[in-house]
Design a protein around this motif. Structure first.
Motif, mmCIF file in Angstrom:
data_model
loop_
_atom_site.group_PDB
_atom_site.id
_atom_site.type_symbol
_atom_site.label_atom_id
_atom_site.label_comp_id
_atom_site.label_asym_id
_atom_site.label_seq_id
_atom_site.Cartn_x
_atom_site.Cartn_y
_atom_site.Cartn_z
ATOM 1 N N UNK A 68 -12.914 43.474 27.649
ATOM 2 C CA UNK A 68 -11.964 42.604 26.956
ATOM 3 C C UNK A 68 -11.267 41.670 27.905
ATOM 4 N N UNK A 69 -10.451 40.788 27.311
ATOM 5 C CA UNK A 69 -9.679 39.834 28.096
ATOM 6 C C UNK A 69 -8.444 39.448 27.289
ATOM 7 N N UNK A 70 -7.278 39.563 27.908
ATOM 8 C CA UNK A 70 -6.008 39.213 27.253
ATOM 9 C C UNK A 70 -5.447 37.961 27.880
ATOM 10 N N UNK A 71 -5.058 37.001 27.042
ATOM 11 C CA UNK A 71 -4.481 35.764 27.557
ATOM 12 C C UNK A 71 -3.101 36.031 28.131
ATOM 13 N N UNK A 72 -2.871 35.480 29.308
ATOM 14 C CA UNK A 72 -1.587 35.646 30.004
ATOM 15 C C UNK A 72 -1.283 37.113 30.303
ATOM 16 N N UNK A 73 -2.340 37.929 30.396
ATOM 17 C CA UNK A 73 -2.173 39.361 30.717
ATOM 18 C C UNK A 73 -1.235 40.056 29.739
ATOM 19 N N UNK A 74 -1.349 39.712 28.449
ATOM 20 C CA UNK A 74 -0.495 40.319 27.430
ATOM 21 C C UNK A 74 -0.795 41.807 27.325
ATOM 22 N N UNK A 75 0.215 42.650 27.191
ATOM 23 C CA UNK A 75 -0.014 44.106 27.127
ATOM 24 C C UNK A 75 -0.660 44.501 25.799
ATOM 25 N N UNK A 76 -1.242 45.694 25.770
ATOM 26 C CA UNK A 76 -1.805 46.240 24.547
ATOM 27 C C UNK A 76 -3.310 46.191 24.450
ATOM 28 N N UNK A 77 -3.959 45.426 25.342
ATOM 29 C CA UNK A 77 -5.419 45.308 25.253
ATOM 30 C C UNK A 77 -6.103 46.634 25.556
#
Length: 487
Positions: free
Chosen positions: A464-473
């Motif tokens: 996976x990849x989360x934009x701006x290193x958003x938590x929860x991924x």
């Protein structure tokens, strides 16, 4: 040996394009928003002509040099000044130029398919390998749809994307600022605001001469007034007997609008509505009803005189001006609805209701200055060139005699202050404010993320990849993998 580097000059079109990019940047919009807030400060500290003409005139009298400089920079009319309007318009253009292109780009991104599955998933976040069979992709597709992911199905992989709500909320927040600016500009251009003190038993007709203060928008005028008539039949104010704090204000009215007469009630938070115009109950006080006679016994003045409250117990000040007397007579008065005396303040009111009303006054004679054409307060008298001829006090039914005549306090009636407001942009500003809050919440709690799954000869790869290193991924991928393993 050094060589001079020639920098090509910008042409006119390129210069305009550069200026537009600078104006429509988010940094410029934030700077202009801060400047607008700073520019509004003088409007709160310096009296404005549109709301307090008398205070502006007093400043010219007490400090004329400072007042001239204030006037030179339009500080007596801040919100209508060229420099305030320039900041306002530039902010409006900056927000539109900044937000609208981003909105179109975001809309196209929402309509487009998620990006294809990368070749090397092992380089992405939270990479995992799991065992798989022929139904793993079907199970993954079912899980993505159940959790509202947008998916892109390829030959042996699925690309899923979710979380556009964050960017959508961010754009909605900025678009709502534009809507608020539109609402404020509509109100300042086409709105009106007026106030009128109306005694119980009297009528108020919505025409320019009936208002105590009246201010129109830049593109509004007398024709924008909504035609209505209000007669104040009764007013009751309820106060807490222990704290003297007001508990309820109610006025009973007879309202005539569009040829129809009705009985209405109005409260502080329950205004009357006439089309786009609203009438609010803003304040209340008392009007002593006096009769002033001259030395021959003829009536020189008779009627109610509104007094202006000075505290919570409605101790009030006012002026009774009798220009028809010879010589002219003025009374600088103080009214207390429930009379009491203190050693340091003299007469005070200890309760807001009419339990023991008393009118106290000093009497002055001379030219009151009513024919000079200079506006003056109805609650004050300039006694600089007048001669004091007496001091006195009366209660209802009593008469005080002085050398030039007499004054009788007949009774006391309440008055209410009606605020009439027409603000056609208020609904736009309200909607903009609501959308701004919703957009801000969406941008704060929304998370943009992508998840990929690919079937290989050894099993399945998940990353996976989360934009701006958003938590929860990590938690979401763990739920996804567990669901696949169960299936």
């Amino acid at each position: 040996m050094t060589r001079d580097i020639e920098v090509p000059e910008l042409g006119f079109i390129a210069l305009l394009r550069y200026a537009w990019r600078q104006l429509t940047s988010m940094r410029t919009a934030l700077i202009l928003l801060m400047l607008l807030g700073v520019a509004a400060i003088p409007g709160s500290l310096i009296p404005q002509r549109i709301t307090n003409t008398i205070a502006v005139r007093d400043l010219y009298q007490t400090n004329p040099e400072l007042a001239k400089w204030y006037d030179r920079f339009s500080l007596f009319d801040v919100y209508g000044s060229p420099w305030f309007s320039a900041i306002y318009i530039l902010l409006f253009i900056s927000l539109i130029g900044c937000v609208l292109p981003r909105s179109f780009e975001h809309y196209r991104a929402m309509r487009a398919q998620p990006p294809a599955t990368p070749k090397n998933l092992s380089r992405l976040e939270h990479y995992q390998e799991i065992t798989s069979d022929g139904e793993t992709l079907e199970a993954a597709e079912k899980w993505f749809k159940k959790n509202r992911f947008r998916i892109r199905i390829e030959e042996n992989s699925i690309s899923a994307e979710k979380g556009f709500l964050r960017e959508t909320g961010n754009l909605l927040f900025h678009l709502s600022l534009i809507l608020i600016l539109v609402g404020v500009s509509f109100g300042s251009l086409f709105g009106m605001r007026g106030e009128a003190i109306v005694n119980v038993g009297e009528r108020f007709i919505s025409v320019p001469t009936s208002y105590d203060t009246l201010a129109f928008g830049k593109l509004a005028g007398d024709t924008s007034l909504e035609p209505f008539e209000i007669k104040v039949d009764k007013f009751v104010a309820q106060y807490n007997p222990k704290t003297n704090a007001p508990e309820d204000y109610t006025a009973w009215l007879t309202v005539t609008y569009q040829g129809k007469t009705e009985k209405k009630t109005i409260k502080v938070n329950k205004p009357l509505t006439f089309a786009n115009t609203r009438v609010y109950l803003q304040a209340n006080g008392y009007s002593p009803v006096v009769t002033v006679r001259d030395s021959l016994g003829f009536v020189a003045f008779q009627g109610p005189v509104p007094f202006l409250p000075q505290d919570g117990n409605l101790r009030s000040i006012g002026a009774i001006k009798v220009p028809d007397a010879d010589p002219q007579i003025g009374f600088v008065g103080s009214f207390v609805p429930t009379n009491a005396r203190t050693t340091d303040q003299g007469a005070v009111s200890i309760f807001p209701e009419l339990l023991d009303p008393k009118l106290l006054f000093s009497i002055w004679k001379g030219d009151l200055g009513l024919d000079t054409g200079i506006p003056q307060s109805v609650y004050k008298i300039d006694t600089t060139d007048l001669q004091q001829i007496g001091l006195g006090s009366v209660k209802p039914g009593e008469t005080f005699n002085y050398a030039e005549g007499s004054i009788t306090l007949e009774t006391v009636v309440p008055w209410i202050n009606l605020q009439v407001v027409k603000d056609p942009g208020k609904s736009y500003a309200l909607i903009g404010g609501i959308v701004a809050v919703l957009g801000l919440l969406s941008s704060l709690y929304g998370r943009r993320r992508r998840i990929w799954i690919r079937i290989t000869s050894q099993g399945a790869e998940v990353a996976g990849l989360a934009k701006n290193s958003a938590p929860g991924l990590e938690d979401e991928i763990e739920k996804f993998v567990n669901a696949l393993r169960r299936d």
